[in-house]
Write a protein that holds these residues in place. Sequence first.
Motif, short mmCIF file in Angstrom:
data_model
loop_
_atom_site.label_atom_id
_atom_site.label_comp_id
_atom_site.label_asym_id
_atom_site.label_seq_id
_atom_site.Cartn_x
_atom_site.Cartn_y
_atom_site.Cartn_z
N HIS A 143 0.85 -1.21 0.00
CA HIS A 143 0.00 0.00 0.00
C HIS A 143 0.88 1.25 0.00
CE1 HIS A 143 -2.95 -2.67 2.44
NE2 HIS A 143 -3.14 -2.85 1.14
N ARG A 144 1.88 1.25 0.87
CA ARG A 144 2.77 2.40 0.97
C ARG A 144 3.47 2.66 -0.37
NH1 ARG A 144 6.66 3.96 5.90
NH2 ARG A 144 7.54 5.85 4.98
N VAL A 162 3.86 9.06 4.30
CA VAL A 162 3.42 7.93 5.10
C VAL A 162 4.48 7.74 6.18
CG1 VAL A 162 2.88 5.47 5.13
CG2 VAL A 162 2.24 6.86 3.14
N LEU A 163 4.10 7.86 7.44
CA LEU A 163 5.05 7.76 8.54
C LEU A 163 5.04 6.40 9.22
CD1 LEU A 163 4.80 11.27 10.24
CD2 LEU A 163 6.26 10.51 8.35
N GLY A 164 4.09 5.57 8.88
CA GLY A 164 4.02 4.25 9.47
C GLY A 164 2.74 3.55 9.06
N LEU A 169 7.61 18.47 12.02
CA LEU A 169 7.05 17.82 10.83
C LEU A 169 7.30 18.58 9.53
CD1 LEU A 169 3.65 16.61 12.32
CD2 LEU A 169 5.70 15.24 11.90
N ILE A 170 7.38 19.90 9.59
CA ILE A 170 7.47 20.69 8.35
C ILE A 170 8.73 20.35 7.56
CG2 ILE A 170 8.57 22.72 9.42
CD1 ILE A 170 5.91 22.73 6.59
N GLY A 171 9.80 19.96 8.23
CA GLY A 171 11.04 19.61 7.55
C GLY A 171 10.95 18.33 6.73
N LEU A 172 9.86 17.57 6.87
CA LEU A 172 9.68 16.36 6.07
C LEU A 172 9.22 16.67 4.64
CD1 LEU A 172 7.96 14.09 8.74
CD2 LEU A 172 10.36 14.05 8.01
#
Length: 183
Positions: A12-13, A45-47, A106-109
């Motif tokens: 899915h990822r 997607v973080l997990g 989170l913004i740096g992602l």
Amino acid sequence: MARQFDGIEPPHRAFIEAQHMFFVGSAAPEGRVNISPKGMDSLRVLGPDRIIWLNLTGSGNETAGHLHQADRMTLMWCSFTTRPLILRAYGTARALHPRDADWAGLIGLFPPHPGARQIYDMRVGMVQTSCGYAVPFFDHAGPRDTLAKWAEGKGPKGIHAHWEEKNQTTIDGAPTGILDPQA
């Protein structure tokens, strides 16, 4: 043909990360349902149970207003290429604004995007796949630069003025919290 999963599995990822566009659906307990297309390298997607996506300044701010009232969110991806597939992620989400403590982590992602106004942090409770047999083929010609050019032209002060004028309430009149965390 549809199958449900407890979370985002590795295939899915891979599918999600290969798509150029996704759709977000949200609704308050009353009023209109909002479905909006998104793109511009704005989703991570973080997990298996977590997705974040960066919301950029636009004409409306429906999702933020809906989340103030009900934390439900659905994300959807469609394959427009050889493998027919539709994937939906169902869950709950919260809106983070630049003023919020979690924003900085989170913004740096994401790559820099002028006019970034919220990060939506979604907890995925279920993933559903379906066939997508009726989704037509489309070729990806590339990203649009129109929104980025518009935001760069406005500058930070112009973006803030746009938030004041156009993004403080939903089309149903509900507050979005863009400028007032108590709204």
